[in-house]
Design a protein around this motif. Structure first.
Motif, PDB file in Angstrom:
ATOM      1  N   ALA A  26       5.016   2.161   5.890  1.00  0.00           N
ATOM      2  CA  ALA A  26       3.941   2.166   4.891  1.00  0.00           C
ATOM      3  C   ALA A  26       2.646   2.708   5.491  1.00  0.00           C
TER       4      ALA A  26
ATOM      5  N   ILE B 104       0.431   6.166   4.321  1.00  0.00           N
ATOM      6  CA  ILE B 104      -1.008   6.264   4.056  1.00  0.00           C
ATOM      7  C   ILE B 104      -1.632   7.320   4.965  1.00  0.00           C
TER       8      ILE B 104
ATOM      9  N   LYS C 142       0.982  10.678   1.866  1.00  0.00           N
ATOM     10  CA  LYS C 142       2.064  10.478   0.884  1.00  0.00           C
ATOM     11  C   LYS C 142       1.722   9.353  -0.079  1.00  0.00           C
ATOM     12  N   ALA C 143       0.900   8.422   0.383  1.00  0.00           N
ATOM     13  CA  ALA C 143       0.450   7.315  -0.453  1.00  0.00           C
ATOM     14  C   ALA C 143      -1.070   7.250  -0.381  1.00  0.00           C
TER      15      ALA C 143
ATOM     16  N   THR D 233      -2.829   4.623  -1.801  1.00  0.00           N
ATOM     17  CA  THR D 233      -3.262   3.215  -1.769  1.00  0.00           C
ATOM     18  C   THR D 233      -2.234   2.374  -1.028  1.00  0.00           C
TER      19      THR D 233
ATOM     20  N   SER E  79      -0.853  -0.252  -2.236  1.00  0.00           N
ATOM     21  CA  SER E  79       0.210  -0.577  -3.203  1.00  0.00           C
ATOM     22  C   SER E  79       1.270   0.519  -3.223  1.00  0.00           C
ATOM     23  N   GLU E  80       0.829   1.782  -3.251  1.00  0.00           N
ATOM     24  CA  GLU E  80       1.775   2.908  -3.235  1.00  0.00           C
ATOM     25  C   GLU E  80       2.573   2.916  -1.938  1.00  0.00           C
ATOM     26  N   ALA E  81       1.905   2.681  -0.821  1.00  0.00           N
ATOM     27  CA  ALA E  81       2.568   2.685   0.478  1.00  0.00           C
ATOM     28  C   ALA E  81       3.618   1.585   0.560  1.00  0.00           C
TER      29      ALA E  81
ATOM     30  N   LYS F 137       5.205   0.228  -1.906  1.00  0.00           N
ATOM     31  CA  LYS F 137       6.318   0.595  -2.791  1.00  0.00           C
ATOM     32  C   LYS F 137       7.221   1.634  -2.127  1.00  0.00           C
ATOM     33  N   ILE F 138       6.630   2.651  -1.507  1.00  0.00           N
ATOM     34  CA  ILE F 138       7.412   3.679  -0.809  1.00  0.00           C
ATOM     35  C   ILE F 138       8.276   3.058   0.284  1.00  0.00           C
TER      36      ILE F 138
ATOM     37  N   ARG G 169       3.512  -6.083  -1.788  1.00  0.00           N
ATOM     38  CA  ARG G 169       2.132  -5.878  -1.348  1.00  0.00           C
ATOM     39  C   ARG G 169       1.685  -6.984  -0.417  1.00  0.00           C
TER      40      ARG G 169
END
Length: 146
Positions: free
Chosen positions: A24, A28, A32-33, A35, A37-39, A41-42, A47
């Motif tokens: 994650a 970041i 690729k992410a 936020t 939250s996106e990281a 999820k990836i 969270r």
């Protein structure tokens, strides 16, 4: 306040959550992410798990950024080999603090170099890989990072 303790553990021995936190953080850092939250999820993390560990888990070579790192080299006793290593370190942006070379024995010399890594253009890991690929270099390792 209790001073933190650090341990060096081989990656495959870590719980999967730590490996996912590193993934994650890399998402970041690479863009690729955008936020946390996106990281998360990836990487397949919640969270809350990401936030719990995000500042405490990082790859060893990332932890050697902006530190004093001591490298150990085993070099063939040939003209120019040490000079090539010093040139590599200068090109990398390392600030050399000490250079110690033993008297060559059986065609090999032990060299220890301590450097401040804050201005380096690439990681200590990359520096080690580049040095290992140089002619006359037998072995490279990181002895310490402060």
């Amino acid at each position: 306040m209790v001073k933190p303790k650090y341990y060096l553990v081989e990656r495959t021995l870590l719980p999967e959550v730590f490996q996912r936190v590193i993934e994650a953080n890399e998402a970041i850092a690479s863009g690729k992410a955008a936020t946390a939250s996106e990281a998360a999820k990836i990487a397949g993390l919640s969270r809350s798990a990401y936030y719990k560990y995000k500042d405490g888990v990082r790859p060893f070579f990332e932890a050697t950024t902006d530190r004093i790192v001591t490298y150990h080299f085993m070099l063939h006793d040939q003209p120019g080999v040490l000079s090539s290593i010093l040139g590599l370190m200068a090109r990398s942006g390392a600030n050399l603090l000490t250079v110690n070379q033993s008297i060559p024995m059986r065609g090999m010399a032990s060299v220890t170099i301590s450097a401040r890594t804050g201005e380096m253009k690439y990681s200590s890991e990359e520096l080690v890989h580049r040095a290992e690929a140089m002619e006359g270099v037998s072995k490279v390792e990181i002895l310490a990072s402060e």
